[in-house]
Design an enzyme around this catalytic site. Structure first.
Site, PDB file in Angstrom:
ATOM      1  N   GLU A 238      49.713  38.836  46.808  1.00 44.39           N
ATOM      2  CA  GLU A 238      49.133  38.901  47.584  1.00 44.39           C
ATOM      3  C   GLU A 238      49.204  38.569  48.682  1.00 44.39           C
ATOM      4  OE1 GLU A 238      46.482  35.973  45.970  1.00 44.39           O
ATOM      5  OE2 GLU A 238      45.442  37.592  44.454  1.00 44.39           O
TER       6      GLU A 238
ATOM      7  N   LYS B   3      33.736  36.211  43.558  1.00 39.01           N
ATOM      8  CA  LYS B   3      34.280  37.386  43.741  1.00 39.01           C
ATOM      9  C   LYS B   3      33.287  38.267  43.400  1.00 39.01           C
ATOM     10  CE  LYS B   3      39.199  36.021  41.962  1.00 39.01           C
ATOM     11  NZ  LYS B   3      39.394  36.240  40.870  1.00 39.01           N
TER      12      LYS B   3
END
Length: 430
Positions: free
Chosen positions: A209, A339
């Site tokens: 990330e 999400k």
């Protein structure tokens, strides 16, 4: 003025493309009669909850079994024929029809990755046909709130090959008036942190990330580094910039114990540990502090520190209204991570957010560790006035793409733009 026929779906195309980890994922394009085209690419997670919607993969030898040609074929052979001729403006009808055709509780027939790609691409096509930005199409004229970014600058757990069990250590720049200022603040601290790591002889390689992945021995060591980096950059910890954690406890929960930093902890001991962290560091949010099915532990954790910090359910809720209802009833948390690929359609995502809001929960819009250049979640965060977004660190272009999209939205909104700031954080500011 466009006629009704202009919004009808003409055809849907799909293809296999790559995500930020070099793994295949699904891209879909929805073509409307008026010529508008909507494109979307779905992400994929590394630490996935057991209760997430099913991601269809090919198996076999190609791409180490991770190909998605079967999902692409499902779009061409099943989804496209069913949706062609429907109005792209009827998002709920389109999403519910795909769910009905799939016919399984977890979308294992058509695959959540194929369904979601079409769902998001359809919304983009509709917004383009109406000549509206996506955040305005999905939201309303009052959708002008820019989210506080939760910036994952130190990676551990399933996101990095180091010794940290905790998965994400995040900066939360909230004590400013605009999103662009918050982004600048986070960026300056990111570079300050890199300089500190260099001086200490620690790795500045980045994880999935975009955060650094130094070899550190404990959560506290990472927290101390972040406080030092914040101060070195000239900011005040706890006032201008706070911290957030994604513990991702499910990843190290085995046989009734949390195997954390070399010790076996019970739920009660894990709760005490997290409570001590909150007392010693300016932490405003903890995600997945306990395992995805440790419901009793979650309720105890929320009772212990839920009045002090935001307790975010990711693997616990998986953007699923059934699990969220259980969590609301049992007072398991006070926030939900959103999400889109955990549940598989835009409609269900919005339903989960509406339910969370009705219960006084905050919602945190989130990326996945396997991301793409798609920026839908940036628009979604503004459309829904979520107030918070997780989209990685200040490196790797698939992360920066979302930040840059938010900068453009803020500029487009002009003096109507508002930044969530302190008011975007929960639970005390809900």
């Amino acid at each position: 003025m466009k006629e009704t026929i202009d919004f009808l779906i003409d055809t849907i195309e799909a293809r296999q493309v790559l995500d930020s980890r070099g793994n295949p994922t699904v891209e879909a394009e929805v073509f409307l009669e008026c010529g508008a085209i909507g494109r979307a690419i779905v992400p994929s997670g590394a630490s996935t909850g057991a209760h997430e919607a099913h991601e269809l993969r090919d198996g076999g030898t190609k791409y180490m079994g991770k190909g998605v040609l079967d999902a692409v074929n499902k779009i061409h052979e099943t989804i496209s024929p069913a949706l062609c001729g429907l109005s792209a403006l009827d998002q709920t009808i389109i999403d519910k029809l795909m769910i009905e055709i799939d016919g399984t509780p977890n979308k294992s027939n058509l695959g959540a990755n194929s369904i979601l790609a079409v769902s998001l691409a359809n919304a983009r096509a509709a917004s383009k046909a109406l000549d509206m930005p996506l955040y305005r199409y999905l939201g309303d004229p009052l959708s002008n709130l820019l989210p506080v970014p939760l910036m994952n600058v130190i990676n551990g757990g399933a996101h990095a090959p180091n010794g940290l069990d905790c998965q994400e250590f995040m900066l939360v720049p909230h004590g400013v008036k605009t999103f662009s200022e918050a982004l600048r603040m986070g960026t300056e601290i990111f570079h300050s942190l890199k300089s500190l790591l260099d001086k200490k002889g620690l790795s500045t390689a980045v994880g999935d990330e975009g955060g650094f992945a130094p070899e550190l021995s404990s959560c506290e060591a990472a927290g101390d580094l972040l406080l030092e980096a914040i101060q070195k950059a000239g900011f005040i910890p706890g006032k201008q910039v706070s911290l957030a954690l994604d513990v991702a406890s499910t990843e190290f929960y085995r046989d009734g114990f949390y195997k954390y930093e070399g010790t076996n902890l019970t739920s009660s001991q894990m709760i005490s540990y997290l409570s001590n962290l909150v007392s010693n560091y300016p932490i405003v949010s903890i995600e997945d502090g306990l395992g995805e099915d440790d419901w009793e532990g979650w309720a105890a954790l929320n009772k212990e520190i839920g009045h002090k910090v935001q307790l975010v359910g990711d693997d616990l809720f998986v953007t699923n209204t059934e699990r969220l209802r259980k969590g609301i009833l049992e007072k398991s948390a006070n926030s939900i991570l959103i999400k889109v690929n955990q549940i598989g359609t835009l409609t269900e995502t919005l339903e989960a957010m509406d339910l969370a809001k009705s219960a006084g929960f905050t919602s945190v819009i989130s990326h996945r560790s396997g991301e793409t250049e798609d920026t839908t979640i940036a628009d979604l965060s503004v459309a829904t006035r979520a107030g918070q977004i997780k989209t990685g660190s200040l490196s790797r272009s698939e992360r920066i793409a979302k930040y840059n999209r938010l900068l453009r939205i803020e500029e487009e909104l002009g003096n109507q733009a508002r930044f969530a700031g302190d008011l975007g954080l929960g639970p005390k500011n809900i």
